[in-house]
Write a protein that holds these residues in place. Structure first.
Motif, PDB file in Angstrom:
ATOM      1  N   GLY A 123       0.805  -1.214   0.000  1.00  0.00           N
ATOM      2  CA  GLY A 123       0.000   0.000   0.000  1.00  0.00           C
ATOM      3  C   GLY A 123       0.842   1.269   0.000  1.00  0.00           C
ATOM      4  O   GLY A 123       0.529   2.241  -0.689  1.00  0.00           O
ATOM      5  N   ASP A 173      -5.131   4.705  -1.648  1.00  0.00           N
ATOM      6  CA  ASP A 173      -4.709   3.309  -1.830  1.00  0.00           C
ATOM      7  C   ASP A 173      -4.024   2.782  -0.574  1.00  0.00           C
ATOM      8  O   ASP A 173      -4.237   1.631  -0.179  1.00  0.00           O
ATOM      9  CB  ASP A 173      -3.763   3.171  -3.024  1.00  0.00           C
ATOM     10  N   ARG A 191      -6.553   1.779   1.948  1.00  0.00           N
ATOM     11  CA  ARG A 191      -7.189   0.506   1.584  1.00  0.00           C
ATOM     12  C   ARG A 191      -6.299  -0.668   2.026  1.00  0.00           C
ATOM     13  O   ARG A 191      -6.774  -1.630   2.628  1.00  0.00           O
ATOM     14  CB  ARG A 191      -7.424   0.459   0.067  1.00  0.00           C
ATOM     15  N   TYR A 192      -5.002  -0.573   1.769  1.00  0.00           N
ATOM     16  CA  TYR A 192      -4.096  -1.651   2.151  1.00  0.00           C
ATOM     17  C   TYR A 192      -3.862  -1.707   3.658  1.00  0.00           C
ATOM     18  O   TYR A 192      -3.636  -2.795   4.212  1.00  0.00           O
ATOM     19  CB  TYR A 192      -2.773  -1.545   1.378  1.00  0.00           C
ATOM     20  N   ASN A 250      -6.210  -1.172   5.750  1.00  0.00           N
ATOM     21  CA  ASN A 250      -7.387  -1.932   6.195  1.00  0.00           C
ATOM     22  C   ASN A 250      -7.188  -3.433   5.967  1.00  0.00           C
ATOM     23  O   ASN A 250      -7.580  -4.246   6.803  1.00  0.00           O
ATOM     24  CB  ASN A 250      -8.643  -1.430   5.488  1.00  0.00           C
ATOM     25  N   TYR A 251      -6.592  -3.800   4.853  1.00  0.00           N
ATOM     26  CA  TYR A 251      -6.296  -5.219   4.608  1.00  0.00           C
ATOM     27  C   TYR A 251      -5.333  -5.741   5.672  1.00  0.00           C
ATOM     28  O   TYR A 251      -5.505  -6.852   6.190  1.00  0.00           O
ATOM     29  CB  TYR A 251      -5.668  -5.437   3.236  1.00  0.00           C
ATOM     30  N   LYS A 287      -7.258   9.412   6.783  1.00  0.00           N
ATOM     31  CA  LYS A 287      -8.612   9.775   6.358  1.00  0.00           C
ATOM     32  C   LYS A 287      -8.907  11.236   6.698  1.00  0.00           C
ATOM     33  O   LYS A 287      -9.489  11.969   5.893  1.00  0.00           O
ATOM     34  CB  LYS A 287      -9.651   8.857   7.003  1.00  0.00           C
TER      35      LYS A 287
END
Length: 128
Positions: free
Chosen positions: A56, A64, A67-68, A70-71, A119
């Motif tokens: 990420g 992006d 998002r990573y 969160n993964y 965020k």
């Protein structure tokens, strides 16, 4: 928050790497050494934490990266779940379990803080 030039400088990546290395060494010992399925799953979950931070980060944009992150946080939950299973089945030393569990909770907490920060940063940027 300071600007980081490489993922290797991030505390969360360092914690994730530490967990992955600990798990790899743990999997060289019984009873995990002979438990092919669990050994594979717990290794993948542990490695996925730092892998997702690295991947990420390298996209070089906050959406992006979030998002990573969160993964990675999800992988930490999966990893912790595997630890709980192994602990309740009597397959882990208590100290090993408590150490890895605490590291995983720290990883999740710090990852969540970074997600929240990024965020907010992105939201504030849109307001300007």
């Amino acid at each position: 928050m300071s600007k980081f030039n490489k993922f290797e400088d991030l505390d969360i990546w360092k914690i994730g790497m530490s967990i992955a290395v600990d798990v790899y060494l743990l999997c060289d010992l019984e009873p995990l050494k002979s438990d092919w399925g669990m050994k594979d799953q717990i290794r993948r979950a542990a490695c996925s934490m730092s892998d997702n931070i690295a991947e990420g980060f390298e996209y070089n944009n906050n959406p992006d990266f979030v998002r990573y992150l969160n993964y990675a946080k999800g992988s930490s939950g999966e990893f912790r779940n595997k630890l709980i299973i192994l602990n309740q089945a009597g397959k882990l030393d208590k100290v090993v379990y408590e150490t890895l569990y605490a590291k995983s909770v720290e990883f999740s907490s710090k990852t969540k803080s970074l997600i929240d920060y990024l965020k907010k940063f992105e939201a504030d940027k849109k307001k300007k």
